[in-house]
Design a protein around this motif. Structure first.
Motif, PDB file in Angstrom:
ATOM      1  N   GLU A 123      54.725  47.968  34.486  1.00 40.98           N
ATOM      2  CA  GLU A 123      53.449  48.765  34.538  1.00 40.98           C
ATOM      3  C   GLU A 123      53.332  49.469  33.216  1.00 40.98           C
ATOM      4  N   LYS A 169      47.849  51.065  39.609  1.00 43.39           N
ATOM      5  CA  LYS A 169      48.494  51.610  38.258  1.00 43.39           C
ATOM      6  C   LYS A 169      48.926  53.022  38.501  1.00 43.39           C
ATOM      7  N   ASP A 215      44.858  59.187  36.917  1.00 41.30           N
ATOM      8  CA  ASP A 215      45.119  57.576  37.026  1.00 41.30           C
ATOM      9  C   ASP A 215      43.826  56.850  37.659  1.00 41.30           C
ATOM     10  N   GLN A 220      40.484  52.530  41.335  1.00 43.81           N
ATOM     11  CA  GLN A 220      41.359  51.360  41.399  1.00 43.81           C
ATOM     12  C   GLN A 220      41.370  50.827  42.893  1.00 43.81           C
ATOM     13  N   GLU A 233      40.834  44.291  36.671  1.00 43.59           N
ATOM     14  CA  GLU A 233      41.474  43.822  35.425  1.00 43.59           C
ATOM     15  C   GLU A 233      40.902  44.244  34.278  1.00 43.59           C
ATOM     16  N   PHE A 236      41.312  48.011  34.446  1.00 47.07           N
ATOM     17  CA  PHE A 236      42.880  48.740  34.164  1.00 47.07           C
ATOM     18  C   PHE A 236      43.818  47.716  33.802  1.00 47.07           C
ATOM     19  N   LEU A 239      46.741  42.653  37.112  1.00 46.58           N
ATOM     20  CA  LEU A 239      47.711  42.921  38.096  1.00 46.58           C
ATOM     21  C   LEU A 239      49.023  42.546  37.702  1.00 46.58           C
TER      22      LEU A 239
END
Length: 239
Positions: A123, A169, A215, A220, A233, A236, A239
């Motif tokens: 991450e 995330k 965040d 998200q 994707e 952010f 995955l």
């Protein structure tokens, strides 16, 4: 005058001789009857033996067996007293030599290939995120088999909104536990919050307050709950 009349013949035989003669005739009659009885009994026994032999032959013929009839020779006294010679025993064949057992060679050990375990994607770490929040994940053992990995792999949910909240995330174990205490365990739970509910929840996170807006957890969660993985994707990262 002299009496010249003749005396009967029975009077000339003494009484004792007549009695003995009568006894002799009676004994002869008894012996003759006994002989006749023995002859009759012998004939009956002979007839029974013949009848038994005939039945044995009939039963053997019905069963498909051959019956050997005994030789009908007169039996003499010499044959009764002479001992019968026992048949010579058949020679026993010598046992065949047993071959020596061949030692079996031990099978060569087969090496089991070890499949490397793919490492989980890391991450991203934000500049202002505390480093002590995310513990370092232990490396997976290299000896794990593919069957064990398949058994322990998490099951893919059937609906996008049922995916775990850990896909967001910037979310570590402590934050995941804190959100679970408020009933937020899936991306659908997070996506269903309104702005006011999100602010109220963020205020209850204590030291992690402000992370929700920074965040962009709502954004998200809404992309993942809608099944838009490409859009997620693109903004952010993978995955």
């Amino acid at each position: 005058m002299n009496d010249t009349t003749a005396a009967p013949a029975t009077s000339l035989i003494p009484d004792g001789v007549a009695a003995i003669t009568t006894i002799h005739f009676v004994l002869l009659a008894i012996v003759a009857l006994a002989a006749i009885a023995m002859i009759v009994v012998g004939m009956r026994l002979k007839h029974r033996r013949k009848e038994a032999a005939r039945r044995v032959e009939e039963n053997a013929q019905e069963a498909g067996l051959a019956v050997r009839q005994p030789d009908r020779k007169p039996i003499s006294e010499a044959s009764l007293t002479e001992p019968k010679a026992s048949p010579a025993p058949a020679p026993t064949p010598a046992p065949a030599p047993t071959p020596a057992p061949t030692p079996a060679s031990a099978p060569a050990p087969v090496a089991t290939p070890v499949m490397p375990t793919p490492s989980a994607p890391e991450e991203p770490v934000f500049a202002d995120e505390p480093l002590n929040d995310e513990p370092v994940a232990a490396a997976a053992p290299m000896t794990a088999s593919p069957a064990a990995e398949a058994a322990t792999a998490p099951t893919e949910p059937s609906r996008p909104e049922d995916q775990p909240i850990t896909l967001l995330k910037g979310l570590g174990p402590k934050l995941t536990q804190a959100l679970a205490q408020h009933g937020i365990t899936t991306v659908g739970d997070m996506a269903g919050l309104s702005e006011a509910q999100a602010q109220a929840l963020d205020a209850q996170l204590g030291a992690f307050s402000g992370r929700m807006a920074r965040d962009r957890w709502l954004e998200q969660a809404r992309l993942l709950a809608a099944g838009d993985r490409v859009g997620f994707e693109a903004v952010f990262g993978r995955l």
